[in-house]
Design a protein around this motif. Structure first.
Motif, mmCIF file in Angstrom:
data_model
loop_
_atom_site.group_PDB
_atom_site.id
_atom_site.type_symbol
_atom_site.label_atom_id
_atom_site.label_comp_id
_atom_site.label_asym_id
_atom_site.label_seq_id
_atom_site.Cartn_x
_atom_site.Cartn_y
_atom_site.Cartn_z
ATOM 1 N N ARG A 46 0.833 -1.206 0.000
ATOM 2 C CA ARG A 46 0.000 0.000 0.000
ATOM 3 C C ARG A 46 0.867 1.254 0.000
ATOM 4 N NH1 ARG A 46 -4.635 3.026 -0.863
ATOM 5 N NH2 ARG A 46 -4.724 4.698 0.675
ATOM 6 N N THR A 64 -7.012 2.347 -9.306
ATOM 7 C CA THR A 64 -7.682 2.878 -8.124
ATOM 8 C C THR A 64 -8.409 1.738 -7.420
ATOM 9 O OG1 THR A 64 -8.032 5.026 -9.195
ATOM 10 C CG2 THR A 64 -9.393 4.519 -7.264
ATOM 11 N N ARG A 65 -8.175 1.591 -6.127
ATOM 12 C CA ARG A 65 -8.777 0.506 -5.348
ATOM 13 C C ARG A 65 -9.871 1.093 -4.456
ATOM 14 N NH1 ARG A 65 -6.167 -3.099 -0.915
ATOM 15 N NH2 ARG A 65 -7.088 -5.143 -1.290
ATOM 16 N N THR A 66 -11.110 0.705 -4.701
ATOM 17 C CA THR A 66 -12.202 1.338 -3.980
ATOM 18 C C THR A 66 -13.468 0.485 -3.988
ATOM 19 O OG1 THR A 66 -13.568 3.355 -3.853
ATOM 20 C CG2 THR A 66 -12.965 2.577 -6.057
ATOM 21 N N LYS A 67 -14.339 0.741 -3.016
ATOM 22 C CA LYS A 67 -15.695 0.194 -2.985
ATOM 23 C C LYS A 67 -16.716 1.214 -3.492
ATOM 24 C CE LYS A 67 -15.092 -2.755 1.131
ATOM 25 N NZ LYS A 67 -15.652 -3.052 2.483
ATOM 26 N N LEU A 118 -13.436 -4.537 -1.931
ATOM 27 C CA LEU A 118 -12.593 -3.560 -2.614
ATOM 28 C C LEU A 118 -12.277 -4.065 -4.025
ATOM 29 C CD1 LEU A 118 -10.042 -2.517 0.153
ATOM 30 C CD2 LEU A 118 -11.542 -0.969 -1.101
ATOM 31 N N VAL A 119 -12.439 -3.205 -4.990
ATOM 32 C CA VAL A 119 -12.158 -3.557 -6.384
ATOM 33 C C VAL A 119 -11.031 -2.659 -6.895
ATOM 34 C CG1 VAL A 119 -13.058 -3.694 -8.733
ATOM 35 C CG2 VAL A 119 -14.536 -4.284 -6.798
ATOM 36 N N HIS A 120 -10.062 -3.275 -7.546
ATOM 37 C CA HIS A 120 -8.957 -2.523 -8.121
ATOM 38 C C HIS A 120 -9.298 -2.237 -9.588
ATOM 39 C CE1 HIS A 120 -4.400 -1.931 -7.299
ATOM 40 N NE2 HIS A 120 -4.899 -0.925 -7.985
ATOM 41 N N ILE A 160 -1.729 -3.329 -10.530
ATOM 42 C CA ILE A 160 -2.522 -4.555 -10.617
ATOM 43 C C ILE A 160 -1.664 -5.696 -11.142
ATOM 44 C CG2 ILE A 160 -4.487 -5.678 -11.740
ATOM 45 C CD1 ILE A 160 -5.951 -3.032 -11.689
ATOM 46 N N ARG A 165 -5.078 -8.954 -8.749
ATOM 47 C CA ARG A 165 -6.457 -8.525 -8.508
ATOM 48 C C ARG A 165 -7.340 -9.752 -8.427
ATOM 49 N NH1 ARG A 165 -9.967 -4.715 -12.599
ATOM 50 N NH2 ARG A 165 -9.777 -6.521 -13.970
#
Length: 358
Positions: A46, A64-67, A118-120, A160, A165
Motif C-alpha cells: 500500500r 484505483t482501489r475502492t468500494k 474492494l475492487v482494483h 494490478i 487482482r
C-alpha cells in the motif's frame, strides 16, 4: 526459463508504529523462537503503490482501489442533470459489473451504491466508465448490456500487474500477481514498548483544573528489518509489455528502498531508507535469505548493522556453494553505513529495470 528478480533490503527504523494490529499496537511475529517486530506485506505494498515516486514513474498506469465507484458515478450523473432515481439505477448497473453491491439501509441511503469488496480498477476500466457516463448524460438513457461490458483482461495498470487482482464475482478478469512480497521482520529480538502521553488544554488557565485534558497510551518499537521481494519478470512483461514492465520494476525497487510505511508518521517521523540493498536476477528458483536471521543478530563486534549484512551475505554465499558450486546470481548491491559507502542506487535501478525488458 522464467526470469526472476529478487530484492533483499535491510532498513533500520527508530521508535515507530509502522503497522498496527487490532489492538492498535505494532504487529509482531515469533521467528527463531524469539519475538520480532513485523510489518505486513499488505502495509508495504500500500505504501509503495500510493507513493509519489510510484505515481511519478508510472503516471497513467496506476489503478484505483475502492468500494465507492458506484457512489462516484451517481454523483457525476446527478451533477450533470440526471434525475436521482435514474442516476442511482444506472450507477448500480455500472458498479454491479465489478462486484456484488451492498444491501439497502434506511440510515445509509447510498449504501446500495457501494461494492461489497474492494475492487482494483485499471485506468482502462475507469476511462470506459467515464466515457459511458458521458454518453448516458448526453443521450439521457440507461446503459445497455453491451455497454456494461466494462471489465478488461488486458490493461496497463502496473500496480494490478505487480500485486494482482481478485474479483470474486468475475474470476475470468482476475490478475495473477507477478510480485511476491514477504512480511518485513526485525533481524533481532524486539519488544513492543508503551508510550504514556498527555495533552494539555491551551485555554484552560484555572489552577483548580490544572493537569492534562487527555491521556493515552501508544505502543511502539524500534528495529532493523529484513524485507524480501520477488518479481516474475516474464509474467510482468506478458501483462505490461517490455517498456512498461521495466518502468514498473524500477519504480517498485525505488519505492521499496526509500518509502516507509505511513503508520503514525506524524507522531514518530520514522522515515528511513534501506542502508543495504541487494538485487539479484536469473532463472533459478527464488529463495529468501531470512534464514540468515533465524538466530537473532547481536550488537557485538562490528555492530548490529554490519553484522546483519555479514549474516545475509554469508547465507547467500553458503546456499550458492552447496547448490551451485559457488556460482552467484547476477546482482548489484549498495551499502550505506556511517563508515562505509558502496554501490550506486542509480546503477541498481537500471540493473533492475533491465530485468523488465526495458
Amino acid at each position: 526459463m522464467t526470469t526472476f528478480l529478487q530484492l533483499h533490503l535491510l532498513t533500520a527504523y527508530p521508535p515507530a508504529c509502522l503497522n498496527r494490529d487490532d489492538l492498535n499496537r505494532p504487529k509482531t511475529a515469533v521467528m527463531g523462537g524469539v519475538p520480532r517486530l513485523r510489518v505486513s506485506s499488505q502495509s508495504l505494498k500500500r505504501a509503495w503503490r500510493t507513493s509519489e515516486q510510484f505515481e511519478a514513474a508510472l503516471n497513467g498506469h496506476v489503478g484505483t482501489r475502492t468500494k465507492l465507484k458506484g457512489v462516484e458515478v451517481f454523483d457525476r450523473l446527478v451533477k450533470d442533470g440526471i434525475k436521482e432515481k435514474d442516476a442511482k439505477e444506472w450507477a448500480q448497473a455500472i458498479a454491479g459489473r465489478f462486484g456484488k453491491l451492498k444491501g439497502k439501509k434506511e440510515d445509509k441511503p447510498r449504501n446500495d451504491l457501494e461494492i461489497e469488496q474492494l475492487v482494483h480498477f485499471s485506468p482502462e476500466e475507469e476511462s470506459a466508465i467515464n466515457a459511458l457516463a458521458d454518453q448516458l448524460v448526453t443521450e439521457n438513457r440507461k446503459p445497455t448490456d453491451k455497454e456494461l461490458e466494462l471489465l478488461r483482461k488486458q490493461h496497463t495498470a502496473a500496480d494490478i500487474a505487480l500485486f494482482g487482482r481478485m474479483l470474486a464475482d468475475s474470476p475470468a478478469f482476475n490478475t495473477e500477481a507477478a510480485c511476491q512480497v514477504a512480511h518485513a521482520v526485525t533481524v533481532h529480538r524486539a519488544a513492543v514498548e508503551d508510550d504514556f502521553f498527555t495533552a494539555v488544554d491551551d485555554l484552560n488557565t484555572r489552577e483548580e483544573d490544572a493537569g492534562s485534558a487527555h491521556m493515552g497510551e501508544q505502543g511502539f518499537g524500534a528495529g532493523l528489518f529484513y524485507s524480501y521481494i520477488c518479481v516474475n519478470c516474464d509474467a510482468l512483461r506478458e501483462q505490461l509489455g517490455d517498456d512498461l514492465a521495466g518502468k514498473a520494476i524500477q519504480a517498485l525497487t525505488e519505492a521499496a528502498a526509500t518509502v516507509a510505511p505511513t503508520g503514525k508518521q506524524n507522531s514518530f517521523a520514522s522515515r528511513a531508507w534501506a542502508y543495504y540493498a541487494l538485487v539479484e536476477k536469473g532463472s533459478r528458483q527464488p529463495r529468501a535469505l531470512s534464514l540468515a536471521f533465524m538466530k537473532p543478530v547481536n550488537d557485538f563486534g562490528d555492530g548490529m548493522l554490519a553484522n546483519a549484512v555479514q549474516a545475509l551475505e554469508a547465507m547467500r554465499d553458503n546456499l550458492d556453494k552447496v547448490y551451485y558450486d559457488g556460482q552467484s546470481l547476477a546482482s548489484r548491491k549498495l551499502v550505506a553505513l556511517p563508515d562505509k559507502a558502496e554501490g550506486s542506487f542509480k546503477e541498481m535501478l537500471g540493473f533492475a529495470a533491465d530485468c523488465g525488458g526495458a
